[in-house]
Design an enzyme around this catalytic site. Structure first.
Site, PDB file in Angstrom:
ATOM      1  N   HIS A   1      26.909  68.835  47.661  1.00 40.25           N
ATOM      2  CA  HIS A   1      26.890  67.415  47.975  1.00 40.25           C
ATOM      3  C   HIS A   1      25.727  66.746  47.253  1.00 40.25           C
ATOM      4  O   HIS A   1      24.861  67.401  46.672  1.00 40.25           O
ATOM      5  CB  HIS A   1      26.783  67.208  49.478  1.00 40.25           C
ATOM      6  CG  HIS A   1      28.046  67.537  50.213  1.00 40.25           C
ATOM      7  ND1 HIS A   1      28.258  67.216  51.541  1.00 40.25           N
ATOM      8  CD2 HIS A   1      29.189  68.162  49.797  1.00 40.25           C
ATOM      9  CE1 HIS A   1      29.456  67.629  51.916  1.00 40.25           C
ATOM     10  NE2 HIS A   1      30.034  68.207  50.878  1.00 40.25           N
TER      11      HIS A   1
ATOM     12  N   ALA B   1      58.002  58.270  41.242  1.00 43.96           N
ATOM     13  CA  ALA B   1      56.859  57.373  41.053  1.00 43.96           C
ATOM     14  C   ALA B   1      57.137  56.011  41.674  1.00 43.96           C
ATOM     15  O   ALA B   1      56.284  55.435  42.365  1.00 43.96           O
ATOM     16  CB  ALA B   1      56.555  57.240  39.564  1.00 43.96           C
TER      17      ALA B   1
ATOM     18  N   TRP C   1      56.936  65.685  22.974  1.00 42.14           N
ATOM     19  CA  TRP C   1      55.886  65.145  23.829  1.00 42.14           C
ATOM     20  C   TRP C   1      55.661  63.697  23.417  1.00 42.14           C
ATOM     21  O   TRP C   1      55.525  63.415  22.235  1.00 42.14           O
ATOM     22  CB  TRP C   1      54.586  65.928  23.711  1.00 42.14           C
ATOM     23  CG  TRP C   1      54.717  67.339  24.168  1.00 42.14           C
ATOM     24  CD1 TRP C   1      54.870  68.449  23.406  1.00 42.14           C
ATOM     25  CD2 TRP C   1      54.682  67.788  25.518  1.00 42.14           C
ATOM     26  NE1 TRP C   1      54.924  69.572  24.176  1.00 42.14           N
ATOM     27  CE2 TRP C   1      54.807  69.194  25.490  1.00 42.14           C
ATOM     28  CE3 TRP C   1      54.542  67.166  26.755  1.00 42.14           C
ATOM     29  CZ2 TRP C   1      54.809  69.970  26.651  1.00 42.14           C
ATOM     30  CZ3 TRP C   1      54.535  67.938  27.896  1.00 42.14           C
ATOM     31  CH2 TRP C   1      54.673  69.315  27.835  1.00 42.14           C
TER      32      TRP C   1
ATOM     33  N   GLU D   1      23.054  65.159  48.239  1.00 43.52           N
ATOM     34  CA  GLU D   1      21.694  65.402  48.708  1.00 43.52           C
ATOM     35  C   GLU D   1      21.137  66.737  48.207  1.00 43.52           C
ATOM     36  O   GLU D   1      20.041  66.766  47.605  1.00 43.52           O
ATOM     37  CB  GLU D   1      21.644  65.339  50.249  1.00 43.52           C
ATOM     38  CG  GLU D   1      22.038  63.992  50.830  1.00 43.52           C
ATOM     39  CD  GLU D   1      23.511  63.894  51.182  1.00 43.52           C
ATOM     40  OE1 GLU D   1      23.833  63.212  52.165  1.00 43.52           O
ATOM     41  OE2 GLU D   1      24.347  64.513  50.465  1.00 43.52           O
TER      42      GLU D   1
ATOM     43  N   ARG E   1      44.765  66.928  36.947  1.00 43.19           N
ATOM     44  CA  ARG E   1      45.585  67.748  37.840  1.00 43.19           C
ATOM     45  C   ARG E   1      44.737  68.780  38.579  1.00 43.19           C
ATOM     46  O   ARG E   1      44.943  69.045  39.774  1.00 43.19           O
ATOM     47  CB  ARG E   1      46.678  68.447  37.032  1.00 43.19           C
ATOM     48  CG  ARG E   1      47.639  69.253  37.876  1.00 43.19           C
ATOM     49  CD  ARG E   1      48.615  70.021  37.000  1.00 43.19           C
ATOM     50  NE  ARG E   1      49.605  69.160  36.374  1.00 43.19           N
ATOM     51  CZ  ARG E   1      50.525  69.599  35.530  1.00 43.19           C
ATOM     52  NH1 ARG E   1      50.566  70.886  35.191  1.00 43.19           N
ATOM     53  NH2 ARG E   1      51.400  68.763  35.012  1.00 43.19           N
TER      54      ARG E   1
ATOM     55  N   ALA F   1      61.125  58.625  28.359  1.00 43.38           N
ATOM     56  CA  ALA F   1      62.035  59.496  27.610  1.00 43.38           C
ATOM     57  C   ALA F   1      62.881  58.629  26.702  1.00 43.38           C
ATOM     58  O   ALA F   1      63.102  57.444  26.971  1.00 43.38           O
ATOM     59  CB  ALA F   1      62.921  60.301  28.562  1.00 43.38           C
TER      60      ALA F   1
ATOM     61  N   CYS G   1      25.783  64.327  55.838  1.00 43.60           N
ATOM     62  CA  CYS G   1      26.791  64.917  56.712  1.00 43.60           C
ATOM     63  C   CYS G   1      26.149  65.910  57.679  1.00 43.60           C
ATOM     64  O   CYS G   1      25.071  66.453  57.441  1.00 43.60           O
ATOM     65  CB  CYS G   1      27.889  65.587  55.891  1.00 43.60           C
ATOM     66  SG  CYS G   1      27.405  67.131  55.094  1.00 43.60           S
TER      67      CYS G   1
ATOM     68  N   THR H   1      62.859  66.182  37.953  1.00 44.26           N
ATOM     69  CA  THR H   1      61.889  66.657  36.962  1.00 44.26           C
ATOM     70  C   THR H   1      61.940  68.171  36.837  1.00 44.26           C
ATOM     71  O   THR H   1      61.822  68.723  35.737  1.00 44.26           O
ATOM     72  CB  THR H   1      60.474  66.202  37.355  1.00 44.26           C
ATOM     73  OG1 THR H   1      60.409  64.777  37.306  1.00 44.26           O
ATOM     74  CG2 THR H   1      59.423  66.783  36.428  1.00 44.26           C
TER      75      THR H   1
END
Length: 356
Positions: A59, A286, A181, A61, A195, A173, A87, A207
């Protein structure tokens, strides 16, 4: 924005809090609040600083205390300036209140009270041990920094990040369905970095059938971080279409929800401990999360290519007129809102704070 300066707060503490807020914004949005800290000597000199870099890391601190020690400074009798109440909870790391006490700190100035029940109340043991605590320094700035995280706590749902890669004309697409890509290597590597920060990554069954993704987080070397909790994000599929038995997404850490109900999925994931969800698509998934009003941030990768009559990135939003269109704004709180990645551009967006 209203600035709150509690009585007895020094000029050095005010300046240190502004620096701590700047540091906090560098952290990872989602599962945890954004927190920054600066350690001051009795004469106001800066001895160390730090911020929370994500779940499982120190954290703010302890990071500031460690930074001070690394520079040869003794933290005893110092003032810790931090954007959130220390905390009082043991999770992946120990309580920050205990770290401050162990370091011999004499004073803590913090911006906002911690609203997370299990972690809240760290000021109490500090004061009981004789550490002076000052509350409310730039409290509104701290609350604004974490307002979406706070709302997710109140709503008992994960923080939702939506990631999309699209052409200049908003297509994911081409008309024949080809999509690999649209963006280049740099953009895809950045997407894997994002991710890896999430607790779970979600796609629809469409998908899975079209792309057969693994949904693991892979650095440029191509090596997976590994499936399952603790080594990579959970891999989640929602929808009614069956997932093939040999799909790449299956294995440890795979979850399937036979529903199209966004609220149901968010509730189930929250119950499983997911606090940060990354939604990667496809387009209808989405749009479903956008229509539900639960998307807290968007990372949009835009490639300089035109696809014409291909699949749109966000179909079926239910927007009949411009006045009803949801507005988004560039989000530079955690770094640049617009980033060039090779030939592509990444936009970091948040829901607009003003009405259309």
């Amino acid at each position: 924005m209203t600035t709150t300066t509690p009585p007895g707060t020094t000029t050095a503490e005010g300046a240190a809090m502004l620096r701590a807020l700047e540091l906090a914004a560098r952290g990872v949005r989602g599962a945890n609040p954004l927190v920054g800290a600066v350690l001051l000597a009795p004469d106001g000199a800066v001895l160390g600083e730090g911020y929370h870099r994500g779940a499982g890391t120190p954290h703010a601190e302890p990071a500031a205390l460690a930074d001070a020690r690394a520079h040869g400074h003794d933290p005893r009798g110092t003032t810790l300036v931090v954007t959130l109440e220390p905390c009082n909870h043991t999770g992946r790391t120990g309580p920050c209140s205990e770290a401050v006490l162990a370091a011999g700190g004499g004073r803590v100035a913090y911006a906002a009270d911690d609203v997370n029940g299990p972690a809240a109340g760290g000021a109490q043991p500090l004061e009981a041990a004789g550490v002076q605590c000052v509350r409310g320094l730039h409290a509104e700035r701290s609350r604004r920094l974490n307002e979406r995280w706070t709302r997710c706590l109140a709503e008992q749902r994960p923080f939702v990040t939506l990631k999309s890669a699209q052409s200049l004309d908003g297509r994911v697409a081409a008309s024949d369905g080809s999509s690999r890509w649209i963006t280049g290597d740099d953009a895809r590597a950045d997407g894997h970095r994002i991710r890896a920060l999430a607790d779970a990554v979600l796609v629809g069954t469409g998908t899975v059938l079209a792309d057969d993704p693994r949904l693991t987080a892979r650095p440029r070397s191509g090596e997976d971080t590994g499936p399952g909790p603790g080594s990579g994000p959970l891999r989640v599929v929602m929808g009614h279409t069956p997932v093939p038995a040999d799909a790449a997404i299956r294995g440890e850490g795979f979850l399937r929800f036979i529903t199209r109900d966004v609220t149901e999925v968010l509730g189930e994931l929250h119950g499983r401990g997911v606090r940060h969800l990354l939604v990667e698509g496809g387009p209808r998934i989405a749009s479903a999360f956008l229509r539900a009003g639960v998307v807290d941030e968007v990372f949009s990768y835009v490639a300089p290519v035109l696809l014409g009559d291909g699949a749109p990135a966000f179909p079926d939003l239910g927007v009949g007129t411009l006045a009803d269109a949801p507005r988004w704004e560039l989000d530079d709180a955690g770094g640049p809102a617009v980033v060039r990645l090779g030939p592509d551009v990444r936009l970091h967006l948040r829901p607009s704070s003003t009405a259309p």
